[in-house]
Motif scaffolding. Structure first.
Motif, mmCIF file in Angstrom:
data_model
loop_
_atom_site.group_PDB
_atom_site.id
_atom_site.type_symbol
_atom_site.label_atom_id
_atom_site.label_comp_id
_atom_site.label_asym_id
_atom_site.label_seq_id
_atom_site.Cartn_x
_atom_site.Cartn_y
_atom_site.Cartn_z
ATOM 1 N N ALA A 124 0.845 -1.206 0.000
ATOM 2 C CA ALA A 124 0.000 0.000 0.000
ATOM 3 C C ALA A 124 0.878 1.252 0.000
ATOM 4 O O ALA A 124 0.621 2.205 -0.752
ATOM 5 N N PHE A 125 1.924 1.250 0.797
ATOM 6 C CA PHE A 125 2.864 2.367 0.823
ATOM 7 C C PHE A 125 3.535 2.528 -0.544
ATOM 8 O O PHE A 125 3.686 3.640 -1.049
ATOM 9 N N GLY A 126 3.905 1.407 -1.143
ATOM 10 C CA GLY A 126 4.512 1.451 -2.467
ATOM 11 C C GLY A 126 3.573 2.023 -3.510
ATOM 12 O O GLY A 126 3.996 2.796 -4.383
ATOM 13 N N LEU A 127 2.292 1.674 -3.441
ATOM 14 C CA LEU A 127 1.309 2.232 -4.375
ATOM 15 C C LEU A 127 1.201 3.742 -4.222
ATOM 16 O O LEU A 127 1.063 4.472 -5.209
ATOM 17 N N LEU A 128 1.285 4.201 -2.984
ATOM 18 C CA LEU A 128 1.195 5.640 -2.724
ATOM 19 C C LEU A 128 2.392 6.414 -3.255
ATOM 20 O O LEU A 128 2.267 7.575 -3.639
ATOM 21 N N ASN A 129 3.548 5.787 -3.262
ATOM 22 C CA ASN A 129 4.794 6.503 -3.522
ATOM 23 C C ASN A 129 5.560 6.036 -4.757
ATOM 24 O O ASN A 129 6.680 6.482 -4.978
ATOM 25 N N ILE A 185 7.319 -2.296 -7.469
ATOM 26 C CA ILE A 185 7.388 -2.213 -6.007
ATOM 27 C C ILE A 185 8.255 -3.380 -5.556
ATOM 28 O O ILE A 185 8.031 -4.523 -5.969
ATOM 29 N N ARG A 186 9.250 -3.104 -4.726
ATOM 30 C CA ARG A 186 10.143 -4.147 -4.207
ATOM 31 C C ARG A 186 10.005 -4.207 -2.690
ATOM 32 O O ARG A 186 10.217 -3.209 -2.011
ATOM 33 N N VAL A 187 9.668 -5.392 -2.194
ATOM 34 C CA VAL A 187 9.449 -5.598 -0.759
ATOM 35 C C VAL A 187 10.350 -6.726 -0.279
ATOM 36 O O VAL A 187 10.460 -7.760 -0.936
ATOM 37 N N PHE A 188 10.965 -6.513 0.866
ATOM 38 C CA PHE A 188 11.763 -7.556 1.517
ATOM 39 C C PHE A 188 11.039 -7.951 2.793
ATOM 40 O O PHE A 188 10.718 -7.088 3.616
ATOM 41 N N LYS A 189 10.768 -9.246 2.963
ATOM 42 C CA LYS A 189 10.017 -9.744 4.126
ATOM 43 C C LYS A 189 10.858 -10.756 4.883
ATOM 44 O O LYS A 189 11.515 -11.599 4.288
ATOM 45 N N ASN A 190 10.809 -10.666 6.220
ATOM 46 C CA ASN A 190 11.638 -11.549 7.042
ATOM 47 C C ASN A 190 11.057 -12.952 7.205
ATOM 48 O O ASN A 190 11.767 -13.863 7.612
ATOM 49 N N LEU A 191 9.793 -13.136 6.932
ATOM 50 C CA LEU A 191 9.139 -14.436 7.069
ATOM 51 C C LEU A 191 8.616 -14.888 5.710
ATOM 52 O O LEU A 191 8.595 -14.123 4.748
ATOM 53 N N ARG A 192 8.156 -16.122 5.659
ATOM 54 C CA ARG A 192 7.544 -16.642 4.434
ATOM 55 C C ARG A 192 6.196 -15.947 4.215
ATOM 56 O O ARG A 192 5.442 -15.719 5.151
#
Length: 187
Positions: free
Chosen positions: A126-131, A138-145
């Motif tokens: 959602a933040f990526g869509l805004l900005n 949009i590139r997201v790094f997640k610590n869990l599966r």
């Protein structure tokens, strides 16, 4: 409870993931007493579940989101965007997969859906869509599966918003485009 005892006896006691996995297995089987026992064991041993965290960089600035996070300066806009995403998902026929949110036996389906919609990767998207800049994924790094529901939602968002989303979770990269994922739904 035999499975839990065996896993914990062989060195799983330091890892919160073992407890969470066991709790989810029992919850999926609707064995609520065992879920309670695992949670009590975690409390007794001082083990806390690792919180879901997603991060992304926009204009050289790193942004971090935790599940249910309200600390970001753009929180109001992020949550408004989540609401708009939900409306588009509903119009597209999306039904949430609450099977991975069965942590409480009597929790209403709407409460489970709300829990899922506040996962860290959804806040980041959602933040990526805004900005975002046009044409930039949009590139997201997640610590869990990534959970099944968030995977399905991200596929739909990539189609509904005609954009690429790249998520690196604990196990692999997911490249979402046109409603599909590079992992072919196997992760």
């Amino acid at each position: 409870m035999d499975m839990a005892v065996q896993i914990l006896e062989f060195g799983g006691e330091e890892c919160s993931g073992v407890y969470v996995l066991l709790s989810r297995v029992y919850a999926s089987a609707q064995q609520w007493n065992e879920v309670g026992l695992i949670r009590n064991l975690m409390m007794e041993r001082g083990i806390a579940k690792e919180p879901g965290c997603s991060s992304m960089e926009i204009n050289g600035v790193s942004h971090e989101f935790f599940a249910g996070d309200t600390s970001h300066p753009q929180t109001n806009s992020i949550y408004q965007t989540l609401y708009e995403i939900d409306e588009k998902l509903d119009a597209a026929g999306y039904l949430p997969d609450v099977s991975q949110a069965p942590m409480v036996e009597d929790e209403a389906c709407d409460d489970k859906r709300n829990t899922l919609r506040l996962h860290s990767e959804r806040l980041a998207i959602a933040f990526g869509l805004l900005n975002r800049k046009n044409g930039v994924p949009i590139r997201v790094f997640k610590n869990l599966r990534v959970c099944n529901d968030c995977h399905q939602v991200t596929k739909l968002v990539s189609r509904l918003y005609n954009m690429e989303i790249i998520v690196r979770d604990r196990t692999r990269f997911h490249h979402f485009k046109d409603g599909l994922c590079s992992c072919d739904d196997y992760w």
